[in-house]
Design a protein around this motif. Structure first.
Motif, PDB file in Angstrom:
ATOM      1  N   GLY A 127       0.819  -1.202   0.000  1.00 44.20           N
ATOM      2  CA  GLY A 127       0.000   0.000   0.000  1.00 44.20           C
ATOM      3  C   GLY A 127       0.850   1.246   0.000  1.00 44.20           C
ATOM      4  O   GLY A 127       2.088   1.183  -0.050  1.00 44.20           O
ATOM      5  N   VAL A 128       0.169   2.389   0.036  1.00 44.98           N
ATOM      6  CA  VAL A 128       0.860   3.679   0.029  1.00 44.98           C
ATOM      7  C   VAL A 128       0.370   4.525   1.198  1.00 44.98           C
ATOM      8  O   VAL A 128      -0.810   4.510   1.550  1.00 44.98           O
ATOM      9  CB  VAL A 128       0.641   4.441  -1.302  1.00 44.98           C
ATOM     10  CG1 VAL A 128       1.328   3.715  -2.445  1.00 44.98           C
ATOM     11  CG2 VAL A 128      -0.844   4.626  -1.615  1.00 44.98           C
ATOM     12  N   ALA A 156      12.779  -0.566  -1.363  1.00 43.28           N
ATOM     13  CA  ALA A 156      13.143  -0.819  -2.759  1.00 43.28           C
ATOM     14  C   ALA A 156      12.158  -0.150  -3.707  1.00 43.28           C
ATOM     15  O   ALA A 156      12.543   0.406  -4.733  1.00 43.28           O
ATOM     16  CB  ALA A 156      13.212  -2.320  -3.026  1.00 43.28           C
ATOM     17  N   GLU A 157      10.871  -0.202  -3.359  1.00 47.71           N
ATOM     18  CA  GLU A 157       9.865   0.451  -4.196  1.00 47.71           C
ATOM     19  C   GLU A 157       9.997   1.965  -4.113  1.00 47.71           C
ATOM     20  O   GLU A 157       9.815   2.673  -5.113  1.00 47.71           O
ATOM     21  CB  GLU A 157       8.466   0.014  -3.771  1.00 47.71           C
ATOM     22  CG  GLU A 157       7.388   0.298  -4.822  1.00 47.71           C
ATOM     23  CD  GLU A 157       7.514  -0.586  -6.045  1.00 47.71           C
ATOM     24  OE1 GLU A 157       8.076  -0.107  -7.059  1.00 47.71           O
ATOM     25  OE2 GLU A 157       7.065  -1.737  -5.991  1.00 47.71           O
ATOM     26  N   ASP A 158      10.309   2.480  -2.924  1.00 44.83           N
ATOM     27  CA  ASP A 158      10.569   3.922  -2.795  1.00 44.83           C
ATOM     28  C   ASP A 158      11.690   4.350  -3.738  1.00 44.83           C
ATOM     29  O   ASP A 158      11.588   5.357  -4.452  1.00 44.83           O
ATOM     30  CB  ASP A 158      10.971   4.274  -1.349  1.00 44.83           C
ATOM     31  CG  ASP A 158       9.808   4.206  -0.377  1.00 44.83           C
ATOM     32  OD1 ASP A 158       8.645   4.282  -0.814  1.00 44.83           O
ATOM     33  OD2 ASP A 158      10.076   4.065   0.833  1.00 44.83           O
ATOM     34  N   PHE A 159      12.773   3.583  -3.730  1.00 45.65           N
ATOM     35  CA  PHE A 159      13.931   3.909  -4.569  1.00 45.65           C
ATOM     36  C   PHE A 159      13.554   3.861  -6.051  1.00 45.65           C
ATOM     37  O   PHE A 159      13.916   4.735  -6.840  1.00 45.65           O
ATOM     38  CB  PHE A 159      15.074   2.929  -4.290  1.00 45.65           C
ATOM     39  CG  PHE A 159      16.297   3.173  -5.134  1.00 45.65           C
ATOM     40  CD1 PHE A 159      17.246   4.116  -4.764  1.00 45.65           C
ATOM     41  CD2 PHE A 159      16.493   2.468  -6.315  1.00 45.65           C
ATOM     42  CE1 PHE A 159      18.370   4.355  -5.554  1.00 45.65           C
ATOM     43  CE2 PHE A 159      17.601   2.694  -7.113  1.00 45.65           C
ATOM     44  CZ  PHE A 159      18.545   3.645  -6.734  1.00 45.65           C
ATOM     45  N   PRO A 164       3.587   9.642  -1.971  1.00 39.93           N
ATOM     46  CA  PRO A 164       3.411   8.419  -1.188  1.00 39.93           C
ATOM     47  C   PRO A 164       4.708   7.731  -0.760  1.00 39.93           C
ATOM     48  O   PRO A 164       5.708   7.747  -1.468  1.00 39.93           O
ATOM     49  CB  PRO A 164       2.625   7.515  -2.143  1.00 39.93           C
ATOM     50  CG  PRO A 164       3.070   7.951  -3.500  1.00 39.93           C
ATOM     51  CD  PRO A 164       3.284   9.431  -3.393  1.00 39.93           C
ATOM     52  N   VAL A 165       4.632   7.116   0.398  1.00 38.70           N
ATOM     53  CA  VAL A 165       5.636   6.174   0.878  1.00 38.70           C
ATOM     54  C   VAL A 165       5.062   4.778   0.651  1.00 38.70           C
ATOM     55  O   VAL A 165       3.882   4.536   0.914  1.00 38.70           O
ATOM     56  CB  VAL A 165       5.921   6.388   2.375  1.00 38.70           C
ATOM     57  CG1 VAL A 165       6.794   5.262   2.931  1.00 38.70           C
ATOM     58  CG2 VAL A 165       6.575   7.738   2.607  1.00 38.70           C
ATOM     59  N   PHE A 166       5.877   3.854   0.158  1.00 39.28           N
ATOM     60  CA  PHE A 166       5.409   2.496  -0.099  1.00 39.28           C
ATOM     61  C   PHE A 166       5.642   1.621   1.133  1.00 39.28           C
ATOM     62  O   PHE A 166       6.755   1.577   1.663  1.00 39.28           O
ATOM     63  CB  PHE A 166       6.125   1.911  -1.316  1.00 39.28           C
ATOM     64  CG  PHE A 166       5.758   2.611  -2.593  1.00 39.28           C
ATOM     65  CD1 PHE A 166       4.639   2.220  -3.318  1.00 39.28           C
ATOM     66  CD2 PHE A 166       6.510   3.691  -3.053  1.00 39.28           C
ATOM     67  CE1 PHE A 166       4.290   2.881  -4.493  1.00 39.28           C
ATOM     68  CE2 PHE A 166       6.165   4.361  -4.222  1.00 39.28           C
ATOM     69  CZ  PHE A 166       5.054   3.952  -4.943  1.00 39.28           C
ATOM     70  N   LEU A 167       4.578   0.963   1.558  1.00 39.78           N
ATOM     71  CA  LEU A 167       4.631   0.098   2.727  1.00 39.78           C
ATOM     72  C   LEU A 167       4.035  -1.261   2.391  1.00 39.78           C
ATOM     73  O   LEU A 167       3.208  -1.379   1.478  1.00 39.78           O
ATOM     74  CB  LEU A 167       3.829   0.700   3.893  1.00 39.78           C
ATOM     75  CG  LEU A 167       4.209   2.099   4.380  1.00 39.78           C
ATOM     76  CD1 LEU A 167       3.198   2.574   5.421  1.00 39.78           C
ATOM     77  CD2 LEU A 167       5.607   2.113   4.964  1.00 39.78           C
TER      78      LEU A 167
END
Length: 224
Positions: free
Chosen positions: A85-86, A190-193, A99-102
């Protein structure tokens, strides 16, 4: 929109999940494509939340929202819809953050293993709740002392009431059989990057030090 499930990198058994650090997604979409799909799906989830006009006021007063477009029973997925999610935040009448990915560990419910339970959102009503979601790369809700969680869907969409976190779902029966307080939440660095093309932590993203113009539709759907 339902996305294809990718390989689970860990299975969650409540009370027995161990994490050594932030999530490192193993999806092939390291160019941010999986992140953009998640953002687009989250935008569609916001439309479903806003279909109930009572949530407009709730979101206007919220400090943040964690949107999971699709939960999957009994498993913990990264890079797919089940547990990703975000998180977006805002302050007062200001704009919503990028968004931050969590990732979230699915809790056990009375349904077959890997059964989809639809979208879920955790509306963060206090700065205390936002702090828990951003200060650690991994934490469990039941380990966050003092956080109160109101399962609005399980209470027949009773949106009112005080709580640090208000949980929303539009599935039949809501989340009446789910103890969301047992969920574990982990930052997907990793998704944030991949999405922002640089190393950033949650606080830096939420403070505006990382931006992606393709998040515009999601942010526009949230009441300011």
């Amino acid at each position: 929109m339902t996305r294809s499930l990718l390989l689970p990198i860990a299975a969650l058994a409540i009370g027995g999940f161990v994490c050594a650090g932030p999530v490192r997604a193993q999806s092939g979409a390291m160019n941010g494509e999986s992140g953009q799909q998640l953002v687009d799906d989250a935008a569609q989830t916001v439309l479903r939340i806003m279909a109930d006009s009572r949530y407009e006021t709730v979101l206007k007063h919220a400090k943040g929202v964690f949107i999971v477009p699709e939960m999957v029973n009994g498993s913990f997925l990264v890079g797919g819809p089940g547990g990703q999610g975000v998180l977006l935040t805002h302050d007062g009448d200001g704009p919503w953050s990028d968004p931050v990915f969590l990732a979230i560990g699915a809790v056990s419910i009375d349904a077959p293993a890997d059964a989809r339970t639809g979208p879920l959102a955790m509306i963060l009503m206090t700065g205390k709740a936002v702090s828990e979601f951003t200060r650690n790369t991994s934490f469990s809700l039941n380990g966050s002392a003092g956080l109160t969680i109101v399962n609005a869907s399980a209470q027949g969409h009773a949106v009112g009431g005080r709580g640090d976190i208000i949980v929303w779902s539009d599935q039949p029966g809501g989340l009446a059989g789910v103890d969301i307080s047992k969920a574990k939440i982990i930052q997907d660095t990793a998704e944030d990057f991949a999405y922002y093309h640089k190393e950033v932590n949650a606080r830096q993203i939420l403070d505006g030090h990382a931006n992606n113009p393709q998040v515009k539709k999601l942010k526009a759907g949230l009441p300011g």
